[in-house]
Design a protein around this motif. Sequence first.
Motif, PDB file in Angstrom:
ATOM      1  N   GLU A   1       0.832  -1.208   0.000  1.00 22.16           N
ATOM      2  CA  GLU A   1       0.000   0.000   0.000  1.00 22.16           C
ATOM      3  C   GLU A   1       0.866   1.258   0.000  1.00 22.16           C
ATOM      4  O   GLU A   1       1.898   1.311   0.673  1.00 22.16           O
TER       5      GLU A   1
ATOM      6  N   SER B   1      -4.904  -3.326   7.219  1.00 21.43           N
ATOM      7  CA  SER B   1      -4.205  -2.476   6.251  1.00 21.43           C
ATOM      8  C   SER B   1      -3.649  -1.235   6.947  1.00 21.43           C
ATOM      9  O   SER B   1      -3.965  -0.959   8.097  1.00 21.43           O
TER      10      SER B   1
ATOM     11  N   ASN C   1       2.776  -2.897   5.393  1.00 19.00           N
ATOM     12  CA  ASN C   1       2.078  -2.681   4.122  1.00 19.00           C
ATOM     13  C   ASN C   1       2.772  -1.604   3.284  1.00 19.00           C
ATOM     14  O   ASN C   1       2.966  -1.762   2.077  1.00 19.00           O
TER      15      ASN C   1
ATOM     16  N   LYS D   1       5.222  -1.778  -0.348  1.00 20.54           N
ATOM     17  CA  LYS D   1       5.044  -0.975  -1.560  1.00 20.54           C
ATOM     18  C   LYS D   1       6.325  -0.233  -1.909  1.00 20.54           C
ATOM     19  O   LYS D   1       6.701  -0.131  -3.091  1.00 20.54           O
TER      20      LYS D   1
END
Length: 291
Positions: free
Chosen positions: A75, A107, A112, A116
């Motif tokens: 994310e 999340s 997370n 990314k």
Amino acid sequence: MKPFQLTYIAPEAVLLREALSGWGISKRTLASVKYGGGRILVNGKEVTVRHVLEKDDAVTVIFPNEERGAGLIAEDGPLHIVYEDEALLIIDKPPVQNTIPSREHPSGSLANIVAKYFENQGIPATLHIATRLDRDTSGLVCIAKNRHIHHMLSVQQQGKKMKRRYQALVHGLLEKPEFVITEPIGRKSTSIIEREVRPDGQFAETQVRVLHNFCGYSHVQLQLNTGRTHQIRVHLAHIGHPLLGDDLYGGKRELITRQALHCDKLELLHPTTGKRLNFTSPLNEDMALLL
């Protein structure tokens, strides 16, 4: 994506397997190199661990690329990077953010967002968080970019060569300027989350130094000599001085809405160079305002 690799120089004539062990390459890591797509080169030529090294031979270990688990969703999000090189990533984590996803917060965790970041930077690694912090705790987090580096950091932690210092605000006034809490910690029998001091718990030790006593609460500095789950929170609650905001362990939320705990200093030996690294982090605004 270029795989992570390390090069060593043989100090003497020795069996390659023995040299690798001396350089901290565990049997598990060696197996992942052998069967997971990695390679071992001596002076540029691929060899087996039965190869006999000569003095000053250059040994290059090429580690296999790692794949992120399907359960960890990458994310976008902000990252406060304090330090980064090919082996390490040091992050300053804000309060009210999980280090890793949980059932309640699947999340938005640090993991997370780092996933990314690794994806965007082409870093072929999954997440190896060496120093986790609770959701409400702010401050420095150490992340390894490779399974072997994580292993090396774990060895440091076991040998007490990695040091983490915290600042906290606790209820009440502490009389002694410095003291050590040595009490075993285990899971509370009536909870899957809470810990408590109990005779059958694991050895745990926390050094406490009082920085300033205010009206009704104190500013303290804490050094962990062990790394048990909720150690600081449990030890301080046990002596009758829970963290401000830590309602799980008896703290009140009148002055701050999260546990007033911040990891402000991290010291470690770089896992590949051996150089001592020191990182610091200023208090988050909510704690700083109370001072």
